[in-house]
Motif scaffolding. Structure first.
Motif, mmCIF file in Angstrom:
data_model
loop_
_atom_site.group_PDB
_atom_site.id
_atom_site.type_symbol
_atom_site.label_atom_id
_atom_site.label_comp_id
_atom_site.label_asym_id
_atom_site.label_seq_id
_atom_site.Cartn_x
_atom_site.Cartn_y
_atom_site.Cartn_z
ATOM 1 N N GLY A 183 -15.785 29.363 -1.961
ATOM 2 C CA GLY A 183 -17.136 28.937 -1.320
ATOM 3 C C GLY A 183 -18.360 28.775 -2.837
ATOM 4 N N MET A 184 -18.321 29.473 -3.638
ATOM 5 C CA MET A 184 -19.199 28.637 -4.770
ATOM 6 C C MET A 184 -18.257 27.116 -5.321
ATOM 7 S SD MET A 184 -21.367 30.383 -5.571
ATOM 8 C CE MET A 184 -21.591 29.315 -6.838
ATOM 9 N N GLU A 185 -17.613 26.524 -5.161
ATOM 10 C CA GLU A 185 -16.641 25.422 -5.198
ATOM 11 C C GLU A 185 -16.903 24.594 -4.446
ATOM 12 O OE1 GLU A 185 -15.709 24.517 -8.417
ATOM 13 O OE2 GLU A 185 -14.229 26.148 -9.260
ATOM 14 N N LYS A 186 -17.489 24.735 -3.466
ATOM 15 C CA LYS A 186 -17.855 23.855 -2.119
ATOM 16 C C LYS A 186 -19.353 23.174 -2.485
ATOM 17 C CE LYS A 186 -14.585 25.428 1.180
ATOM 18 N NZ LYS A 186 -14.507 26.433 2.750
ATOM 19 N N LEU A 187 -20.343 25.077 -2.747
ATOM 20 C CA LEU A 187 -21.541 24.769 -3.213
ATOM 21 C C LEU A 187 -21.471 22.982 -4.354
ATOM 22 C CD1 LEU A 187 -22.701 28.147 -3.446
ATOM 23 C CD2 LEU A 187 -23.190 26.034 -1.562
ATOM 24 N N PHE A 188 -20.661 23.641 -5.356
ATOM 25 C CA PHE A 188 -20.853 22.747 -7.032
ATOM 26 C C PHE A 188 -19.825 21.261 -6.578
ATOM 27 C CE2 PHE A 188 -22.456 26.512 -8.366
ATOM 28 C CZ PHE A 188 -22.662 25.995 -9.740
ATOM 29 N N ALA A 189 -19.372 21.180 -5.523
ATOM 30 C CA ALA A 189 -18.724 19.530 -5.139
ATOM 31 C C ALA A 189 -19.832 18.953 -5.359
ATOM 32 C CB ALA A 189 -17.851 20.224 -3.840
ATOM 33 N N GLY A 190 -19.179 17.927 -5.813
ATOM 34 C CA GLY A 190 -19.952 16.495 -6.174
ATOM 35 C C GLY A 190 -21.496 16.766 -7.112
ATOM 36 N N THR A 191 -21.615 17.779 -7.991
ATOM 37 C CA THR A 191 -22.501 17.646 -8.512
ATOM 38 C C THR A 191 -22.547 17.771 -9.827
ATOM 39 O OG1 THR A 191 -22.032 19.879 -9.507
ATOM 40 C CG2 THR A 191 -23.001 19.706 -7.368
ATOM 41 N N GLY A 192 -21.132 16.792 -10.484
ATOM 42 C CA GLY A 192 -21.279 16.639 -12.190
ATOM 43 C C GLY A 192 -20.847 17.582 -12.421
ATOM 44 N N MET A 193 -20.112 19.215 -12.469
ATOM 45 C CA MET A 193 -19.883 19.832 -13.223
ATOM 46 C C MET A 193 -18.884 21.146 -11.793
ATOM 47 S SD MET A 193 -21.153 22.981 -15.604
ATOM 48 C CE MET A 193 -21.644 22.038 -16.585
ATOM 49 N N THR A 194 -17.836 21.733 -12.077
ATOM 50 C CA THR A 194 -17.052 22.636 -11.314
ATOM 51 C C THR A 194 -17.753 24.070 -11.092
ATOM 52 O OG1 THR A 194 -15.226 23.114 -12.580
ATOM 53 C CG2 THR A 194 -14.930 21.652 -10.667
ATOM 54 N N TYR A 195 -17.772 24.916 -10.499
ATOM 55 C CA TYR A 195 -18.011 26.145 -10.299
ATOM 56 C C TYR A 195 -17.457 26.880 -11.653
ATOM 57 C CZ TYR A 195 -18.587 31.252 -9.363
ATOM 58 O OH TYR A 195 -18.840 32.625 -9.648
ATOM 59 N N ALA A 196 -15.734 27.044 -11.843
ATOM 60 C CA ALA A 196 -15.475 27.185 -12.714
ATOM 61 C C ALA A 196 -15.742 26.799 -14.116
ATOM 62 C CB ALA A 196 -14.067 27.502 -12.773
ATOM 63 N N GLU A 197 -16.109 25.934 -14.397
ATOM 64 C CA GLU A 197 -17.040 25.298 -15.341
ATOM 65 C C GLU A 197 -18.453 26.046 -15.990
ATOM 66 O OE1 GLU A 197 -14.114 21.083 -15.933
ATOM 67 O OE2 GLU A 197 -16.437 21.014 -14.730
ATOM 68 N N THR A 198 -18.853 25.676 -14.811
ATOM 69 C CA THR A 198 -20.232 26.281 -15.059
ATOM 70 C C THR A 198 -19.917 28.032 -14.824
ATOM 71 O OG1 THR A 198 -21.072 24.644 -13.304
ATOM 72 C CG2 THR A 198 -22.421 26.862 -14.020
ATOM 73 N N LEU A 199 -19.496 28.360 -14.581
ATOM 74 C CA LEU A 199 -19.190 30.036 -14.644
ATOM 75 C C LEU A 199 -18.714 30.457 -15.934
ATOM 76 C CD1 LEU A 199 -19.391 33.346 -13.905
ATOM 77 C CD2 LEU A 199 -16.940 32.950 -13.295
ATOM 78 N N SER A 200 -17.917 29.464 -17.088
ATOM 79 C CA SER A 200 -17.346 30.306 -18.146
ATOM 80 C C SER A 200 -18.877 29.140 -19.254
ATOM 81 C CB SER A 200 -16.448 28.943 -17.834
ATOM 82 O OG SER A 200 -15.841 28.598 -19.883
ATOM 83 N N LYS A 201 -18.988 28.280 -18.932
ATOM 84 C CA LYS A 201 -20.335 28.010 -19.964
ATOM 85 C C LYS A 201 -21.409 29.273 -19.519
ATOM 86 C CE LYS A 201 -20.019 22.922 -19.721
ATOM 87 N NZ LYS A 201 -20.267 21.806 -20.028
ATOM 88 N N ALA A 202 -21.370 29.623 -18.319
ATOM 89 C CA ALA A 202 -22.644 30.965 -18.554
ATOM 90 C C ALA A 202 -22.420 32.216 -19.526
ATOM 91 C CB ALA A 202 -23.118 31.226 -16.964
ATOM 92 N N GLU A 203 -20.733 32.219 -19.430
ATOM 93 C CA GLU A 203 -20.815 34.116 -19.868
ATOM 94 C C GLU A 203 -20.824 33.276 -21.091
ATOM 95 O OE1 GLU A 203 -17.874 35.649 -16.188
ATOM 96 O OE2 GLU A 203 -17.031 33.742 -17.584
ATOM 97 N N SER A 204 -20.646 31.842 -21.781
ATOM 98 C CA SER A 204 -20.986 32.148 -23.240
ATOM 99 C C SER A 204 -21.516 32.201 -23.741
ATOM 100 C CB SER A 204 -19.919 30.372 -23.428
ATOM 101 O OG SER A 204 -20.967 29.788 -22.888
ATOM 102 N N GLY A 205 -22.835 32.174 -22.860
ATOM 103 C CA GLY A 205 -24.588 32.396 -23.481
ATOM 104 C C GLY A 205 -25.468 30.620 -22.939
ATOM 105 N N ALA A 206 -24.919 29.563 -22.488
ATOM 106 C CA ALA A 206 -25.230 28.821 -22.253
ATOM 107 C C ALA A 206 -26.336 28.400 -21.565
ATOM 108 C CB ALA A 206 -24.441 27.085 -22.410
ATOM 109 N N ALA A 207 -26.981 27.496 -21.212
ATOM 110 C CA ALA A 207 -28.770 27.222 -20.171
ATOM 111 C C ALA A 207 -27.668 26.964 -19.554
ATOM 112 C CB ALA A 207 -28.929 26.788 -21.543
#
Length: 560
Positions: free
Chosen positions: A262-286
């Motif tokens: 479901g989250m991938e559907k929310l992030f579709a077309g935003t320039g970043m996948t949900y998986a990429e976003t989650l990975s960056k968030a877990e690494s501490g990135a804003a």
């Protein structure tokens, strides 16, 4: 609202598998290090005679009847549940117990309210429609039969605003009137204690609501052990609350839990996948950002009011004075009932088996020529699976004075006592009162071994009906039995059962069940209750116990 999906679901026995591991593998129970029972622990002639009257046939018969198809899973305040209550009441009557419910009956009526999210609920973001169950599930509390929200979709990472953590996930974002998407959990490089102090999900959620969020969408809620599919299964079920519970003092916007797809559907077309976003968030990135999509949510809830029943029977004591006091035996008879698709949740191990055990004890008490000095109450409660509701109702509206309840002995578990002959017993709560030495002597006299709660940090003591009594100052125990013999097969069996059968339509009686183990638990419960009933004084809390207060009190140590 805590960030952990375990906290969101408030699972009463979520650590049962860990408990089973500890029960089977703890050095206190291991064969090589077993401690011989105390030679002074013996049974009296009257106790032996009463124990001989505990029948395996009764436990089997009751367990089979309660988990049968016609009981429809014994749902709280559902027709199958009331059918089960009548069955138990009829058993009590045939044993000669006196009714201790409402108006000279065995039944104590309880008003319940029920809610269940409906599959017609919808969540759309941009051009995408998320699927109910597979992609998202509404989370309680449910404020109305229809809750709607719409607004721009905005992602706030973890939603944490904390000077201590030098973090502001809302910087440059206005969440007022927006559908706010946030992550559960924490970055990998942040101290857990510091995060919990400054960035608890409750604090984050209240901050977002206070800033005018139209709805909350919480992601990253699943784990390997408790995947989103399991969370969905629990939250899509009917929920039950006591009808007397107060309503929420303020309005809460719709709260949605979203799975990875479901989250991938929310992030579709935003320039970043949900998986990429989650990975960056877990690494501490804003990574907070406006997703530049409009979202609409419509949560549809089925609401109902219904009546359920506790079942209460009394064996009057033989002592003219002490019969004013009583020992209470409890077991919950409810399971998860029948769902909208017609699936039945038989609840054989959890907890038709426990009810079978207390009815077998009632049979032994009523047929024994020697009657206990104190009275004995047999209380089969409903609503346990929804938060100990039947037990809570009984202690709030007791049909016996609470200050004259000597102790509560509770029978509830995951069926470990039917794996093989029982030689290992945990008495949850034994360390808090002088019930502990009584149980220890009884277990030893029956050739078994006992040890303290093997996993006190998991707080299993707080998760079944006896805790309602504890909060009112009544000393209590919950008994859990484990098999003798080689450990490895039982660990594997418990692990498989927890994954495939716990709270599932497959919690059924199995041909390989060893009913003698269930009888052993019933015998131990019987004799422990006899000794409490015949003692000169009622059990007392130990001075060091956090529960040490007079019977009828309202305060108890917090569960967390």
């Amino acid at each position: 609202m805590k960030s952990s999906p375990l906290s969101i679901l408030a699972w009463r026995k979520v650590s049962a598998l860990l408990l089973a591991f500890a029960l089977f593998t703890s050095p206190a129970f291991g064969q090589a290090t077993a401690v011989a029972p105390k030679p002074t622990a013996t049974l009296t002639a009257a106790e032996k005679e009463a124990a001989a009257r505990v029948k395996v046939e009764t436990i089997k018969e009751v367990t089979a009847a309660l988990s049968a198809k016609e009981m429809e899973g014994r749902g709280t305040a559902q027709p199958g549940g009331e059918r089960a209550a009548k069955y138990i009441a009829d058993r009590f009557a045939k044993l000669g117990l006196k009714p201790l419910g409402d108006a000279g009956t065995f039944l104590q009526a309880i008003k319940f309210s029920g809610t269940q999210p409906l599959a017609e609920s919808s969540f759309k973001a941009g051009d995408a429609s998320l699927k109910f169950g597979a992609d998202f599930i509404p989370a309680p509390p449910y404020m109305a039969e229809l809750s709607e929200a719409s607004g721009g979709l905005i992602f706030v990472t973890y939603g944490v605003v904390s000077p201590e953590l030098k973090r502001d996930d809302l910087a440059g974002l206005d969440v007022n009137g927006k559908v706010v998407v946030m992550l559960s959990g924490r970055p990998k490089n942040v101290d857990k204690d510091a995060w919990e102090k400054a960035g608890s999900a409750q604090a984050v959620g209240m901050n977002l609501i206070g800033r005018g969020a139209a709805a909350l969408v919480i992601a990253n809620v699943g784990t390997k052990e408790q995947p989103f599919s399991l969370i969905n299964m629990y939250l899509s079920r009917r929920r039950v609350a006591l009808g007397e519970e107060p309503s929420m003092p303020f309005k809460i916007p719709p709260i949605i839990l979203a799975g990875d797809e479901g989250m991938e559907k929310l992030f579709a077309g935003t320039g970043m996948t949900y998986a990429e976003t989650l990975s960056k968030a877990e690494s501490g990135a804003a990574v907070s950002s406006d997703l530049k999509k409009q979202a609409t949510i419509a949560i549809k809830i089925k609401k109902e009011s219904a009546i359920g029943s506790n079942v209460v029977g009394l064996l009057e004591g033989s002592d003219p004075k002490l019969k004013e006091q009583a020992v209470v035996y409890t077991a919950h008879y409810d399971a998860y009932g029948i769902n909208s698709e017609g699936q039945i949740f038989p609840g054989a191990a959890d907890n038709a088996l426990g009810v079978g055990e207390i009815i077998a004890m009632a049979e032994a008490f009523t047929t024994s020529p020697t009657k206990p000095r104190r009275s004995i109450i047999f209380l089969a409660v409903t609503g346990e699976e929804h938060g100990l509701l039947g037990a809570e109702h009984w202690v709030r509206h007791p049909t016996w004075p609470l200050d004259k309840v000597a102790a509560d002995l509770n029978f509830d578990g995951i069926g470990t006592e039917v794996y093989a002959p029982v030689k290992r017993v945990v008495g949850f709560g034994a360390e808090h009162s002088d019930l502990g030495p009584v149980l220890e002597a009884v277990v030893a006299a029956n050739g078994g071994q006992i040890a303290p709660d093997p996993l006190p940090e998991e707080k299993v003591f707080y998760r079944s009906d006896h805790y309602a009594f504890v909060k009112k100052g009544v000393p209590a125990l919950m008994l859990l039995g484990g098999p003798e013999g080689e450990v490895k097969p039982w660990i594997e069996r418990a692990q498989k059962w927890m994954k495939t059968d716990y709270h599932q339509p497959t919690d059924t009686i199995r041909p390989e069940w060893n009913w003698d183990g269930a009888r052993t638990i019933a015998v131990i419960g019987l004799i422990t209750g006899m000794r409490v009933a015949n003692a000169e004084a009622m059990p007392m809390w130990l001075p060091t116990s956090p529960f040490n207060k007079p019977r009828g009190g309202v305060k108890a140590a917090p569960a967390a």
